[in-house]
Motif scaffolding. Structure first.
Motif, PDB file in Angstrom:
ATOM      1  N   PRO A  34       0.834  -1.193   0.000  1.00 37.59           N
ATOM      2  CA  PRO A  34       0.000   0.000   0.000  1.00 37.59           C
ATOM      3  C   PRO A  34       0.875   1.251   0.000  1.00 37.59           C
ATOM      4  CG  PRO A  34       0.115  -0.877   2.217  1.00 37.59           C
ATOM      5  CD  PRO A  34       0.851  -1.840   1.322  1.00 37.59           C
ATOM      6  N   ASP A  35       0.271   2.410  -0.197  1.00 33.67           N
ATOM      7  CA  ASP A  35       1.057   3.644  -0.196  1.00 33.67           C
ATOM      8  C   ASP A  35       0.989   4.378   1.142  1.00 33.67           C
ATOM      9  OD1 ASP A  35      -1.513   4.612  -0.366  1.00 33.67           O
ATOM     10  OD2 ASP A  35      -1.185   5.792  -2.177  1.00 33.67           O
ATOM     11  N   THR A  36       0.233   3.804   2.106  1.00 34.08           N
ATOM     12  CA  THR A  36       0.225   4.333   3.473  1.00 34.08           C
ATOM     13  C   THR A  36       0.297   3.166   4.450  1.00 34.08           C
ATOM     14  OG1 THR A  36      -2.185   4.308   3.693  1.00 34.08           O
ATOM     15  CG2 THR A  36      -1.194   6.358   2.884  1.00 34.08           C
ATOM     16  N   ALA A  37       0.915   3.435   5.612  1.00 28.30           N
ATOM     17  CA  ALA A  37       1.030   2.419   6.664  1.00 28.30           C
ATOM     18  C   ALA A  37       1.270   3.131   7.988  1.00 28.30           C
ATOM     19  CB  ALA A  37       2.179   1.455   6.364  1.00 28.30           C
ATOM     20  N   PRO A  38       0.869   2.506   9.105  1.00 26.41           N
ATOM     21  CA  PRO A  38       1.053   3.157  10.403  1.00 26.41           C
ATOM     22  C   PRO A  38       2.507   3.127  10.878  1.00 26.41           C
ATOM     23  CG  PRO A  38      -0.087   1.059  10.666  1.00 26.41           C
ATOM     24  CD  PRO A  38       0.081   1.279   9.200  1.00 26.41           C
ATOM     25  N   LYS A  39       2.918   4.236  11.477  1.00 33.84           N
ATOM     26  CA  LYS A  39       4.250   4.320  12.091  1.00 33.84           C
ATOM     27  C   LYS A  39       4.367   3.234  13.157  1.00 33.84           C
ATOM     28  CE  LYS A  39       4.813   9.284  11.512  1.00 33.84           C
ATOM     29  NZ  LYS A  39       5.060  10.581  12.175  1.00 33.84           N
ATOM     30  N   GLY A  40       5.535   2.607  13.245  1.00 32.13           N
ATOM     31  CA  GLY A  40       5.789   1.612  14.276  1.00 32.13           C
ATOM     32  C   GLY A  40       5.222   0.237  13.974  1.00 32.13           C
ATOM     33  N   GLY A  41       4.453   0.112  12.906  1.00 36.78           N
ATOM     34  CA  GLY A  41       3.834  -1.165  12.576  1.00 36.78           C
ATOM     35  C   GLY A  41       4.683  -2.012  11.643  1.00 36.78           C
ATOM     36  N   PHE A  42       4.224  -3.230  11.444  1.00 30.81           N
ATOM     37  CA  PHE A  42       4.828  -4.140  10.472  1.00 30.81           C
ATOM     38  C   PHE A  42       3.898  -4.190   9.283  1.00 30.81           C
ATOM     39  CE2 PHE A  42       7.099  -5.171  14.217  1.00 30.81           C
ATOM     40  CZ  PHE A  42       8.300  -5.755  13.814  1.00 30.81           C
ATOM     41  N   GLU A  43       4.452  -4.253   8.078  1.00 32.19           N
ATOM     42  CA  GLU A  43       3.625  -4.179   6.874  1.00 32.19           C
ATOM     43  C   GLU A  43       4.213  -5.069   5.782  1.00 32.19           C
ATOM     44  OE1 GLU A  43       0.239  -2.970   5.241  1.00 32.19           O
ATOM     45  OE2 GLU A  43       0.884  -1.931   7.049  1.00 32.19           O
ATOM     46  N   ILE A  44       3.319  -5.654   4.998  1.00 30.56           N
ATOM     47  CA  ILE A  44       3.727  -6.332   3.768  1.00 30.56           C
ATOM     48  C   ILE A  44       3.701  -5.255   2.690  1.00 30.56           C
ATOM     49  CG2 ILE A  44       3.180  -8.129   2.086  1.00 30.56           C
ATOM     50  CD1 ILE A  44       3.870  -9.248   4.843  1.00 30.56           C
ATOM     51  N   LEU A  45       4.849  -4.998   2.077  1.00 33.99           N
ATOM     52  CA  LEU A  45       4.954  -3.979   1.041  1.00 33.99           C
ATOM     53  C   LEU A  45       5.267  -4.648  -0.291  1.00 33.99           C
ATOM     54  CD1 LEU A  45       7.175  -1.357   2.935  1.00 33.99           C
ATOM     55  CD2 LEU A  45       4.674  -1.367   2.706  1.00 33.99           C
ATOM     56  N   GLY A  46       4.558  -4.248  -1.316  1.00 30.22           N
ATOM     57  CA  GLY A  46       4.823  -4.742  -2.659  1.00 30.22           C
ATOM     58  C   GLY A  46       5.270  -3.599  -3.542  1.00 30.22           C
ATOM     59  N   PHE A  47       6.335  -3.819  -4.290  1.00 29.30           N
ATOM     60  CA  PHE A  47       6.773  -2.826  -5.264  1.00 29.30           C
ATOM     61  C   PHE A  47       6.200  -3.261  -6.607  1.00 29.30           C
ATOM     62  CE2 PHE A  47       9.695  -2.623  -1.756  1.00 29.30           C
ATOM     63  CZ  PHE A  47       9.703  -1.270  -1.492  1.00 29.30           C
ATOM     64  N   LYS A  68      18.454   6.539   6.626  1.00 32.23           N
ATOM     65  CA  LYS A  68      18.361   7.629   7.619  1.00 32.23           C
ATOM     66  C   LYS A  68      17.214   7.362   8.578  1.00 32.23           C
ATOM     67  CE  LYS A  68      20.613  11.236   5.028  1.00 32.23           C
ATOM     68  NZ  LYS A  68      20.531  12.535   4.397  1.00 32.23           N
ATOM     69  N   SER A  69      16.155   6.776   8.082  1.00 36.59           N
ATOM     70  CA  SER A  69      15.037   6.290   8.911  1.00 36.59           C
ATOM     71  C   SER A  69      14.877   4.816   8.565  1.00 36.59           C
ATOM     72  CB  SER A  69      13.753   7.067   8.601  1.00 36.59           C
ATOM     73  OG  SER A  69      13.866   8.407   8.979  1.00 36.59           O
ATOM     74  N   PRO A  70      15.767   3.969   9.100  1.00 41.10           N
ATOM     75  CA  PRO A  70      15.822   2.574   8.660  1.00 41.10           C
ATOM     76  C   PRO A  70      14.650   1.723   9.159  1.00 41.10           C
ATOM     77  CG  PRO A  70      17.322   2.925  10.478  1.00 41.10           C
ATOM     78  CD  PRO A  70      16.750   4.278  10.131  1.00 41.10           C
ATOM     79  N   ILE A  71      14.448   0.631   8.454  1.00 43.17           N
ATOM     80  CA  ILE A  71      13.482  -0.392   8.860  1.00 43.17           C
ATOM     81  C   ILE A  71      14.311  -1.532   9.457  1.00 43.17           C
ATOM     82  CG2 ILE A  71      11.666  -1.950   8.106  1.00 43.17           C
ATOM     83  CD1 ILE A  71      11.296  -0.056   5.648  1.00 43.17           C
ATOM     84  N   PRO A  72      14.190  -1.776  10.760  1.00 40.39           N
ATOM     85  CA  PRO A  72      15.055  -2.757  11.429  1.00 40.39           C
ATOM     86  C   PRO A  72      14.943  -4.192  10.930  1.00 40.39           C
ATOM     87  CG  PRO A  72      14.031  -1.313  13.031  1.00 40.39           C
ATOM     88  CD  PRO A  72      13.370  -1.041  11.716  1.00 40.39           C
ATOM     89  N   SER A  73      13.750  -4.618  10.524  1.00 44.08           N
ATOM     90  CA  SER A  73      13.570  -6.004  10.094  1.00 44.08           C
ATOM     91  C   SER A  73      12.912  -6.032   8.713  1.00 44.08           C
ATOM     92  CB  SER A  73      12.706  -6.755  11.108  1.00 44.08           C
ATOM     93  OG  SER A  73      12.457  -8.072  10.657  1.00 44.08           O
ATOM     94  N   VAL A  74      13.588  -6.664   7.757  1.00 38.72           N
ATOM     95  CA  VAL A  74      13.063  -6.794   6.396  1.00 38.72           C
ATOM     96  C   VAL A  74      13.267  -8.232   5.942  1.00 38.72           C
ATOM     97  CG1 VAL A  74      13.314  -6.074   3.983  1.00 38.72           C
ATOM     98  CG2 VAL A  74      13.545  -4.381   5.806  1.00 38.72           C
ATOM     99  N   SER A  75      12.195  -8.858   5.477  1.00 34.64           N
ATOM    100  CA  SER A  75      12.253 -10.190   4.881  1.00 34.64           C
ATOM    101  C   SER A  75      11.744 -10.076   3.455  1.00 34.64           C
ATOM    102  CB  SER A  75      11.367 -11.171   5.646  1.00 34.64           C
ATOM    103  OG  SER A  75      11.780 -11.279   6.987  1.00 34.64           O
ATOM    104  N   PRO A 132       9.769  -2.842  12.535  1.00 28.22           N
ATOM    105  CA  PRO A 132       8.752  -1.825  12.704  1.00 28.22           C
ATOM    106  C   PRO A 132       9.091  -0.609  11.838  1.00 28.22           C
ATOM    107  CG  PRO A 132      10.150  -1.907  14.654  1.00 28.22           C
ATOM    108  CD  PRO A 132      10.572  -3.021  13.753  1.00 28.22           C
ATOM    109  N   LEU A 133       8.047  -0.027  11.239  1.00 30.25           N
ATOM    110  CA  LEU A 133       8.256   1.151  10.401  1.00 30.25           C
ATOM    111  C   LEU A 133       8.665   2.326  11.274  1.00 30.25           C
ATOM    112  CD1 LEU A 133       5.256   0.665   7.967  1.00 30.25           C
ATOM    113  CD2 LEU A 133       7.670   0.157   7.552  1.00 30.25           C
ATOM    114  N   PRO A 134       9.520   3.203  10.760  1.00 32.99           N
ATOM    115  CA  PRO A 134      10.022   4.320  11.569  1.00 32.99           C
ATOM    116  C   PRO A 134       8.900   5.201  12.118  1.00 32.99           C
ATOM    117  CG  PRO A 134      11.209   4.157   9.492  1.00 32.99           C
ATOM    118  CD  PRO A 134      10.059   3.202   9.409  1.00 32.99           C
ATOM    119  N   THR A 135       9.180   5.800  13.264  1.00 35.52           N
ATOM    120  CA  THR A 135       8.229   6.723  13.893  1.00 35.52           C
ATOM    121  C   THR A 135       8.725   8.170  13.815  1.00 35.52           C
ATOM    122  OG1 THR A 135       9.275   6.353  16.039  1.00 35.52           O
ATOM    123  CG2 THR A 135       7.367   4.977  15.490  1.00 35.52           C
TER     124      THR A 135
END
Length: 184
Positions: A34-47, A68-75, A132-135
């Motif tokens: 999606p093009d929006t997601a909540p801060k601090g949440g986990f999200e499935i992102l598709g490019f 600069k605003s990293p995502i700590p966990s990416v699979s 978690p997405l950056p806050t």
């Protein structure tokens, strides 16, 4: 009563409509879904990557993740017909998560076709799980490079500026919204 003013007005309206239509970009772009997601949440992102070339296949897709605003966990979700390379970078400032300190993060993901890739008129979703997405920011910009079988590349890296016309090759942007109470 003269018809000339009505004809002049009609011509003016048609010219203005043509100018506006010419300013609207034609074709698809690499986007994040999606093009929006909540801060601090986990999200499935598709490019979402469309093949816009009439005579070449998309054979490689590179996506840079912000550091600069990293995502700590990416699979990365495996994709049949594609190899995946993940580059990590040491963070200038560690990120604290529920699991402790994170000192490095994914900075680039490269999908390379092992076969023909995406033919003209096709698209695919190159999918990751991220969080978690950056806050500390309101948006994440993912710069993308699309490579075609004829050797040409399209750099989806241009910043979109509010109030300005959309650039020819805008970078995918994820808008971060207020965190929900159950974001973990």
């Amino acid at each position: 009563m003269s018809i000339r003013p009505v004809q002049s007005l009609l011509v003016l309206v048609l010219v203005a409509t043509g100018i506006v239509a010419a300013a609207v970009p034609v074709g698809a772009h690499v986007t994040v879904v999606p093009d929006t997601a909540p801060k601090g949440g986990f999200e499935i992102l598709g490019f979402s990557v469309p093949n816009e070339e009439p005579a070449a296949n998309t054979v490689k897709v590179e996506v840079d993740l912000p550091t600069k605003s990293p995502i700590p966990s990416v699979s990365v979700k495996p994709m049949p017909g594609w190899t995946i390379a993940v580059d990590r970078t040491k963070l200038a400032k560690p990120v604290t998560t529920d699991d402790g300190q994170v000192t490095e993060a994914v900075s680039r993901i490269t999908w390379t076709a092992t076969g023909n890739g995406l033919a003209p008129g096709q698209f695919d979703l190159f999918t990751i799980s991220a969080g978690p997405l950056p806050t500390n920011t309101g948006k994440l910009t993912f710069k993308a490079i699309q490579t075609y079988s004829d050797g040409t590349t399209v750099s989806w890296i241009q910043a979109t500026v509010k109030g300005a016309p959309e650039p020819e090759h805008p970078a995918p942007v994820l808008t971060l919204t207020k965190a929900s109470s159950g974001h973990h």
